[in-house]
Design an enzyme around this catalytic site. Structure first.
Site, PDB file in Angstrom:
ATOM      1  N   ASP A 188     -35.506  16.746  44.553  1.00  0.00           N
ATOM      2  CA  ASP A 188     -34.522  16.413  45.584  1.00  0.00           C
ATOM      3  C   ASP A 188     -34.601  17.440  46.707  1.00  0.00           C
ATOM      4  O   ASP A 188     -34.768  18.637  46.471  1.00  0.00           O
ATOM      5  CB  ASP A 188     -33.112  16.399  44.977  1.00  0.00           C
ATOM      6  CG  ASP A 188     -32.103  15.724  45.883  1.00  0.00           C
ATOM      7  OD1 ASP A 188     -31.663  14.605  45.542  1.00  0.00           O
ATOM      8  OD2 ASP A 188     -31.749  16.313  46.929  1.00  0.00           O
ATOM      9  N   ILE A 189     -34.477  16.971  47.942  1.00  0.00           N
ATOM     10  CA  ILE A 189     -34.576  17.857  49.104  1.00  0.00           C
ATOM     11  C   ILE A 189     -33.365  18.786  49.202  1.00  0.00           C
ATOM     12  O   ILE A 189     -33.460  19.863  49.800  1.00  0.00           O
ATOM     13  CB  ILE A 189     -34.750  17.004  50.394  1.00  0.00           C
ATOM     14  CG1 ILE A 189     -35.376  17.828  51.510  1.00  0.00           C
ATOM     15  CG2 ILE A 189     -33.422  16.380  50.829  1.00  0.00           C
ATOM     16  CD1 ILE A 189     -35.828  16.985  52.696  1.00  0.00           C
TER      17      ILE A 189
ATOM     18  N   GLN B 222     -23.789   6.497  47.189  1.00  0.00           N
ATOM     19  CA  GLN B 222     -25.232   6.217  47.279  1.00  0.00           C
ATOM     20  C   GLN B 222     -25.647   6.239  48.748  1.00  0.00           C
ATOM     21  O   GLN B 222     -25.203   5.417  49.543  1.00  0.00           O
ATOM     22  CB  GLN B 222     -25.578   4.859  46.656  1.00  0.00           C
ATOM     23  CG  GLN B 222     -27.086   4.589  46.663  1.00  0.00           C
ATOM     24  CD  GLN B 222     -27.470   3.244  46.038  1.00  0.00           C
ATOM     25  OE1 GLN B 222     -26.615   2.440  45.665  1.00  0.00           O
ATOM     26  NE2 GLN B 222     -28.768   3.006  45.933  1.00  0.00           N
TER      27      GLN B 222
ATOM     28  N   HIS C 288     -32.395   5.206  42.440  1.00  0.00           N
ATOM     29  CA  HIS C 288     -32.910   6.521  42.060  1.00  0.00           C
ATOM     30  C   HIS C 288     -31.995   7.123  41.005  1.00  0.00           C
ATOM     31  O   HIS C 288     -30.769   7.031  41.115  1.00  0.00           O
ATOM     32  CB  HIS C 288     -33.051   7.455  43.260  1.00  0.00           C
ATOM     33  CG  HIS C 288     -31.839   7.547  44.128  1.00  0.00           C
ATOM     34  ND1 HIS C 288     -31.506   6.570  45.029  1.00  0.00           N
ATOM     35  CD2 HIS C 288     -30.880   8.500  44.224  1.00  0.00           C
ATOM     36  CE1 HIS C 288     -30.395   6.924  45.657  1.00  0.00           C
ATOM     37  NE2 HIS C 288     -29.991   8.071  45.178  1.00  0.00           N
TER      38      HIS C 288
END
Ligand code: DGP
Length: 113
Positions: free
Chosen positions: A32-33, A93, A99
């Site tokens: 995850d960023i 979301q 995801h």
């Protein structure tokens, strides 16, 4: 189906240079960023599925199997980890491509925010 407009479709097909930490025939996993825990990996189907509401059993199974594989590979299977599938607005979301978040490496709180 794969969408040109969908960020996670583009990542899954390799158009955006994000390293995969694991993959199988139907799903890929990448970090995850904006990590919320020492381990924070996203597992997404290769084809476009908006959320669990639209996912078929094959894609759900592929995502779950890969999430478990990631938890083991990242060393959090024994210490504990959380699988989160935010679905639709109230859950927050933000990317409309199914995801699963694999979160681990620290103690989690309950209830979630
Ligand atoms: P959600 O709120 O459940 O829709 O989570 C979407 C997650 O996607 C969020 O934790 C941040 C992550 N994310 C968004 N854009 C990117 C990106 O370009 N690369 C990566 N690796 N993660 C992203």
């Amino acid at each position: 189906m794969i969408s040109d407009d969908c960020l996670f479709c583009r990542i899954a097909r390799g158009d955006v240079p994000v390293p995969f930490v694991a993959e199988n025939a139907l799903a890929v996993a990448f970090r995850d960023i904006h990590p919320q825990a020492p381990v924070h990996v996203l597992v997404v189907p290769r084809t476009h599925v908006t959320s669990v509401l639209e996912a078929d059993p094959a894609h759900l199974n592929a995502v779950m199997q890969l999430a478990i594989e990631v938890a083991r590979a990242e060393g959090v299977a024994e210490s504990g980890f959380r699988l989160v599938l935010n679905t639709s607005a109230d859950a927050g979301q933000s990317v409309l491509h199914l995801h699963a978040h694999v979160l681990g490496g620290r103690a989690m709180h309950w209830p979630p925010g």
